[in-house]
Write a protein that holds these residues in place. Structure first.
Motif, PDB file in Angstrom:
ATOM      1  N   MET A   5      11.426  49.876  71.451  1.00 46.67           N
ATOM      2  CA  MET A   5      12.484  50.432  72.291  1.00 46.67           C
ATOM      3  C   MET A   5      13.612  51.044  71.449  1.00 46.67           C
ATOM      4  N   ARG A   6      13.691  50.637  70.180  1.00 44.60           N
ATOM      5  CA  ARG A   6      14.694  51.203  69.280  1.00 44.60           C
ATOM      6  C   ARG A   6      14.117  52.336  68.435  1.00 44.60           C
ATOM      7  N   ASN A   7      12.925  52.768  68.815  1.00 46.24           N
ATOM      8  CA  ASN A   7      12.266  53.908  68.151  1.00 46.24           C
ATOM      9  C   ASN A   7      11.990  53.653  66.670  1.00 46.24           C
ATOM     10  N   ALA A   8      11.690  52.388  66.345  1.00 45.42           N
ATOM     11  CA  ALA A   8      11.307  52.083  64.964  1.00 45.42           C
ATOM     12  C   ALA A   8       9.943  52.693  64.678  1.00 45.42           C
ATOM     13  N   PRO A   9       9.665  53.111  63.446  1.00 44.88           N
ATOM     14  CA  PRO A   9       8.355  53.677  63.106  1.00 44.88           C
ATOM     15  C   PRO A   9       7.246  52.657  63.346  1.00 44.88           C
ATOM     16  N   SER A  10       6.091  53.131  63.800  1.00 44.40           N
ATOM     17  CA  SER A  10       4.982  52.232  64.133  1.00 44.40           C
ATOM     18  C   SER A  10       4.531  51.417  62.922  1.00 44.40           C
ATOM     19  N   GLY A  11       4.579  52.025  61.740  1.00 42.99           N
ATOM     20  CA  GLY A  11       4.184  51.292  60.538  1.00 42.99           C
ATOM     21  C   GLY A  11       5.111  50.117  60.269  1.00 42.99           C
ATOM     22  N   GLU A  12       6.411  50.331  60.461  1.00 42.29           N
ATOM     23  CA  GLU A  12       7.381  49.248  60.266  1.00 42.29           C
ATOM     24  C   GLU A  12       7.181  48.146  61.302  1.00 42.29           C
ATOM     25  N   ILE A  13       6.905  48.556  62.555  1.00 36.29           N
ATOM     26  CA  ILE A  13       6.671  47.573  63.616  1.00 36.29           C
ATOM     27  C   ILE A  13       5.464  46.706  63.266  1.00 36.29           C
ATOM     28  N   ASN A  14       4.376  47.328  62.893  1.00 35.90           N
ATOM     29  CA  ASN A  14       3.155  46.576  62.565  1.00 35.90           C
ATOM     30  C   ASN A  14       3.388  45.627  61.391  1.00 35.90           C
ATOM     31  N   GLU A  15       4.141  46.091  60.401  1.00 37.87           N
ATOM     32  CA  GLU A  15       4.403  45.258  59.219  1.00 37.87           C
ATOM     33  C   GLU A  15       5.227  44.024  59.594  1.00 37.87           C
ATOM     34  N   ARG A  16       6.261  44.234  60.389  1.00 39.63           N
ATOM     35  CA  ARG A  16       7.119  43.102  60.772  1.00 39.63           C
ATOM     36  C   ARG A  16       6.381  42.134  61.685  1.00 39.63           C
ATOM     37  N   VAL A  17       5.603  42.656  62.631  1.00 37.09           N
ATOM     38  CA  VAL A  17       4.849  41.797  63.545  1.00 37.09           C
ATOM     39  C   VAL A  17       3.832  40.972  62.772  1.00 37.09           C
ATOM     40  N   THR A  18       3.126  41.600  61.860  1.00 31.88           N
ATOM     41  CA  THR A  18       2.117  40.876  61.066  1.00 31.88           C
ATOM     42  C   THR A  18       2.765  39.779  60.233  1.00 31.88           C
ATOM     43  N   LYS A  19       3.890  40.086  59.628  1.00 31.77           N
ATOM     44  CA  LYS A  19       4.581  39.098  58.797  1.00 31.77           C
ATOM     45  C   LYS A  19       5.050  37.911  59.633  1.00 31.77           C
ATOM     46  N   ALA A  20       5.661  38.197  60.787  1.00 35.36           N
ATOM     47  CA  ALA A  20       6.141  37.113  61.659  1.00 35.36           C
ATOM     48  C   ALA A  20       4.982  36.280  62.193  1.00 35.36           C
ATOM     49  N   ALA A  21       3.881  36.947  62.541  1.00 38.28           N
ATOM     50  CA  ALA A  21       2.712  36.224  63.058  1.00 38.28           C
ATOM     51  C   ALA A  21       2.133  35.288  62.006  1.00 38.28           C
ATOM     52  N   GLU A  22       2.141  35.709  60.761  1.00 33.47           N
ATOM     53  CA  GLU A  22       1.648  34.847  59.684  1.00 33.47           C
ATOM     54  C   GLU A  22       2.569  33.649  59.478  1.00 33.47           C
ATOM     55  N   ILE A  23       3.883  33.875  59.540  1.00 32.04           N
ATOM     56  CA  ILE A  23       4.836  32.780  59.396  1.00 32.04           C
ATOM     57  C   ILE A  23       4.638  31.739  60.492  1.00 32.04           C
TER      58      ILE A  23
END
Length: 367
Positions: free
Chosen positions: A102-120
């Motif tokens: 919703m904040r128009n973040a780049p899809s690559g950044e979104i995927n990276e942050r989601v993957t990192k949080a999911a691993e944590i």
């Protein structure tokens, strides 16, 4: 992360004042828990920080910014709700990344942050599932992950574990403690569960009727409650309390728990209160033990023995429609119907004035 400062923060609904004005500083990276009975104002206070409740008066600062008039989206805080608040038609991954999208973040950044949080949070295998295909504990991890990916200045939790069963609550408390040690994020956490408060908090704020009763480290609140309300609220089983009148003697304060015995407390350890003054005397179950009848503070018939594995508690009928709780050795053979004599240490006694304020002068230490 950021410091949060509340300066005379108040909330009114029309003429009804539910929070009369709170001053509180939450340190950068601190885990602060708001705890108190239902209706004490803790969730309202949290929602004011989040921007979900309007501030009636006072000032709220997050970092160096006054945020009173800022909408929730502009305060850079993330809130985790009791009911998870997940979109049922979105996958776990989409739920976690929705705020960034919703904040128009780049899809690559979104995927990276989601993957990192999911691993944590150990939910990486579930990123393609829908929330309805997850357990309650997994859904709460997704809600936490959605907060983490935003990398906010503060995390706000509103009773996030209350919908989980007892075993899951213990597991999630452990995970949240580990997560906080890893991230050192400024965290404000609301709960009615004092076990959560005692195990998670750097500091606890105990609220009562919209006011702050006491702020401190968990064990300080437990061993040095400033008021009778705090003494009764913190601790399970609850502190034993007795409404009495003082009996002043030369150099000592006499406390009569039963007609057959008077406990003598050195007068210099207690603020003067006068002979015959109404007081409340408190002592915790673990500070009492079984003794010989000649040394007894109290004698009563055992009504119930509660064996919990790690602890054993006996509930004694000591007369005047009063039950007293005492912690027994795990190997105790006490049974209902047995008459027990109990006593403790005078330095384990808490004394409160008629207005509920603590009268002990000593800086009592554990043990």
């Amino acid at each position: 992360m950021a410091q949060i400062r509340l300066e005379r923060l108040a909330k009114r609904y029309g003429s009804v004042e539910v929070i009369p004005g709170i001053d509180l500083t939450i340190g950068d990276g601190e885990f602060l828990v708001l705890v108190g009975p239902s209706g004490c104002g803790k969730s309202t206070l949290l929602r004011m920080i989040a921007g979900l409740e309007e501030i009636s008066s006072g000032t709220l600062r997050i970092g160096n910014t006054i945020v009173n008039e800022l909408p929730p989206a502009d305060r850079n805080v993330a809130m985790v709700f009791q009911d998870y608040a997940l979109y049922p038609h979105m996958t776990v991954g989409d739920n976690m990344g929705f705020g960034l999208k919703m904040r128009n973040a780049p899809s690559g950044e979104i995927n990276e942050r989601v993957t990192k949080a999911a691993e944590i949070l150990k939910i990486a295998p579930y990123l393609e599932r829908l929330p309805g295909q997850l357990s309650g504990g997994q859904r709460q991890r997704v809600a936490m992950g959605r907060a983490i990916v935003r990398e906010p200045e503060a995390f706000l939790f509103d009773e996030p574990l209350s919908n989980l069963d007892a075993a899951l609550r213990v597991e999630m408390r452990l995970e949240m403690a580990k997560l906080h040690r890893r991230m050192r994020a400024t965290t404000v956490y609301v709960t009615h569960d004092q076990v959560e408060a005692m195990t998670l908090a750097d500091r606890i704020v105990i609220m009562n009727a919209g006011r702050v009763e006491q702020v401190g480290r968990p064990l300080d609140l437990y061993h040095r409650p400033h008021t009778l309300f705090v003494a009764r609220f913190i601790g399970s089983p609850a502190m034993n309390t007795f409404n009495l009148r003082t009996e002043e003697r030369s150099g000592v304060l006499g406390v009569r728990l039963q007609e057959s015995s008077v406990i003598e407390i050195p007068a210099p350890t207690v603020q003067p209160c006068g002979d015959g003054a109404p007081i409340t005397v408190g002592i915790r179950p673990e500070d009492l033990s079984v003794c010989e009848p000649r040394d007894a503070w109290l004698t009563g018939e055992t009504v119930l023995v509660e064996r919990l594995g790690g602890q054993t508690y006996a509930y004694l009928d000591v007369g005047a429609e009063r039950l007293v709780t005492v912690e027994l050795p795990r190997t105790s053979e006490a049974m209902p119907g047995m008459v027990l004599s109990i006593a403790g240490r005078t330095d384990a006694i808490h004394i409160f004035a008629e207005n509920g304020n603590r009268l002990n002068r000593d800086a009592r230490l554990p043990g």
